[in-house]
Write a protein that holds these residues in place. Structure first.
Motif: not given
Length: 108
Positions: A18-21, A44-47
């Motif tokens: 939800k936060h990423i979206k 790193r993967m989130m970025l």
């Protein structure tokens, strides 16, 4: 106990997504002070996920005191660093500032 752990993990995963979206939907994302510390695996993967989804769709501003050549070291893992920087650098408008820090000048 295992069911409770799985439920908590599922809730955390949904919250993360939800936060990423929400970040990906913003017209402009500003990342300030990039490179203050090396990225760990999850960051790193989130970025990478955020930059991939925003690439050529939304605007991103990254402010850093480090030259871009040092970003590989900060991002870590060269394949992921290549993927992130490829999406950022090749379509970027770079503005490099020189001179003394404005914060430093205000102290004097």
């Amino acid at each position: 106990p295992a069911a409770a752990i799985l439920a908590a993990q599922r809730a955390a995963d949904e919250s993360y997504l939800k936060h990423i979206k929400r970040i990906e939907r913003q017209d402009l994302l500003i990342i300030d002070d990039f490179g203050m510390q090396p990225l760990d695996e999850s960051t790193r993967m989130m970025l990478l996920e955020i930059i991939e989804d925003r690439h050529q769709v939304r605007s991103t501003i990254i402010a850093s005191q480090l030259p871009i050549e040092k970003w590989y070291d900060i991002i870590g893992e060269s394949t992921v660093a290549d993927a992130i920087l490829d999406r950022l650098i090749h379509t970027a408008h770079r503005i490099e500032l020189t001179g003394e820090s404005m914060r430093k000048k205000k102290k004097d």
